[in-house]
Design an enzyme around this catalytic site. Structure first.
Site, mmCIF file in Angstrom:
data_model
loop_
_atom_site.group_PDB
_atom_site.id
_atom_site.type_symbol
_atom_site.label_atom_id
_atom_site.label_comp_id
_atom_site.label_asym_id
_atom_site.label_seq_id
_atom_site.Cartn_x
_atom_site.Cartn_y
_atom_site.Cartn_z
ATOM 1 N N GLU A 102 0.834 -1.207 0.000
ATOM 2 C CA GLU A 102 0.000 0.000 0.000
ATOM 3 C C GLU A 102 0.866 1.254 0.000
ATOM 4 O OE1 GLU A 102 -2.605 1.454 -0.548
ATOM 5 O OE2 GLU A 102 -4.358 0.714 0.517
ATOM 6 N N ASP A 106 -4.363 5.263 6.268
ATOM 7 C CA ASP A 106 -4.932 6.484 6.828
ATOM 8 C C ASP A 106 -5.976 6.081 7.874
ATOM 9 O OD1 ASP A 106 -5.404 9.269 6.909
ATOM 10 O OD2 ASP A 106 -6.911 9.155 5.347
ATOM 11 N N LYS A 134 -0.318 7.099 8.577
ATOM 12 C CA LYS A 134 -0.839 8.332 9.183
ATOM 13 C C LYS A 134 -1.672 7.924 10.408
ATOM 14 C CE LYS A 134 -2.376 11.421 5.931
ATOM 15 N NZ LYS A 134 -3.509 12.010 5.139
HETATM 16 P P1 IMP Z 1 -7.758 4.567 4.308
HETATM 17 O O1 IMP Z 1 -8.781 3.579 3.853
HETATM 18 O O2 IMP Z 1 -8.416 5.779 4.936
HETATM 19 O O3 IMP Z 1 -6.690 4.000 5.189
HETATM 20 O O4 IMP Z 1 -7.114 5.182 3.046
HETATM 21 C C1 IMP Z 1 -6.301 4.508 2.258
HETATM 22 C C2 IMP Z 1 -6.199 5.171 0.896
HETATM 23 O O5 IMP Z 1 -6.602 6.549 0.911
HETATM 24 C C3 IMP Z 1 -4.762 5.179 0.485
HETATM 25 O O6 IMP Z 1 -4.415 4.002 -0.163
HETATM 26 C C4 IMP Z 1 -4.695 6.399 -0.399
HETATM 27 O O7 IMP Z 1 -5.038 6.032 -1.719
HETATM 28 C C5 IMP Z 1 -5.726 7.338 0.146
HETATM 29 N N1 IMP Z 1 -5.097 8.365 1.010
HETATM 30 C C6 IMP Z 1 -5.078 8.422 2.343
HETATM 31 N N2 IMP Z 1 -4.399 9.494 2.799
HETATM 32 C C7 IMP Z 1 -3.963 10.133 1.700
HETATM 33 C C8 IMP Z 1 -3.166 11.331 1.498
HETATM 34 O O8 IMP Z 1 -2.699 12.028 2.421
HETATM 35 N N3 IMP Z 1 -2.928 11.662 0.202
HETATM 36 C C9 IMP Z 1 -3.384 10.924 -0.852
HETATM 37 N N4 IMP Z 1 -4.118 9.808 -0.709
HETATM 38 C C10 IMP Z 1 -4.398 9.417 0.561
HETATM 39 MG MG MG Z 2 -4.547 3.864 -2.358
#
Ligand code: IMP
Ligand code: MG
Length: 184
Positions: A102, A106, A134
């Site tokens: 990945e 986030d 993050k």
């Molecule tokens: P999650 O499901 O919230 O953990 O997000 C995962 C996906 O969101 C990542 O694989 C990214 O594609 C996108 N994403 C999360 N944070 C960022 C960021 O700061 N910039 C760009 N894409 C992000």
């Molecule tokens: Mg992604």
């Protein structure tokens, strides 16, 4: 160092050189940890594509690659929380050692979904590697075996990361200026 930073970006979080060092470190760790297995790297499109292409070249093992595409973000910076598979794997992963690759974890919703999705296909082992983490935004607890760098709670672009499908080609990772992010 970074000569011309994109006008939509403010601080550079990781320079090209720092990214390369991080990727090399992850590649060496993977080479050591997976030395007895034939590993299948599974990249999550589209964000992990730049990382994946550098990471695989820093791993000194026989390996195969595959990709799947998921979406949850639309074109904004907020996760909808609903993850959909847009493109499935081409390989059968039953009985195989799989390393999911990945770009960034986030909220953790995407990785959490993907772990369940892949686990149901009975791989022998399933590991995770993310270039960025993050942690401040985590909504579900999720196990990441290999993490490149922890990053602050800011929206980042570059090295595969996008905003509205833009900026993926920047060779560094930078914070996006607040005025570029639309309040939808
Ligand atoms: P999650 O499901 O919230 O953990 O997000 C995962 C996906 O969101 C990542 O694989 C990214 O594609 C996108 N994403 C999360 N944070 C960022 C960021 O700061 N910039 C760009 N894409 C992000
Ligand atoms: Mg992604």
């Amino acid at each position: 160092m970074s000569k011309n930073i994109h006008e939509d970006c403010k601080d550079v979080i990781l320079t090209e050189e720092e990214i390369q060092e991080t990727v090399d470190r992850l590649g060496s760790n993977i080479t050591d940890q997976f030395s007895s297995d034939e590993v299948l790297l599974v990249g999550v499109l589209r964000g992990s594509v730049v990382f994946m292409s550098d990471l695989m070249r820093s791993i000194d093992l026989d390996l195969e690659i595959d990709f799947l595409a998921v979406g949850s973000y639309g074109d904004s910076t907020k996760s909808s929380g609903v993850v959909r598979v847009h493109k499935d794997l081409d390989e059968d992963i039953e009985g195989r050692t799989v390393l999911l690759v990945e770009d960034i974890v986030d909220t953790g919703l995407t990785l959490n979904f993907l772990l369940g999705y892949l686990e149901s296909r009975n791989p022998a082992d399933l590991y995770t590697c993310s270039l960025l983490d993050k942690p401040a935004r985590r909504e579900v607890e999720v196990d990441v075996d290999l993490i490149g760098e922890k990053v602050p709670d800011e929206f980042l672009v570059g090295y595969g990361l996008d905003y509205g499908q833009k900026y993926r080609n920047l060779p560094y990772i930078a914070k996006l200026k607040d005025e570029v992010i639309s309040n939808d």
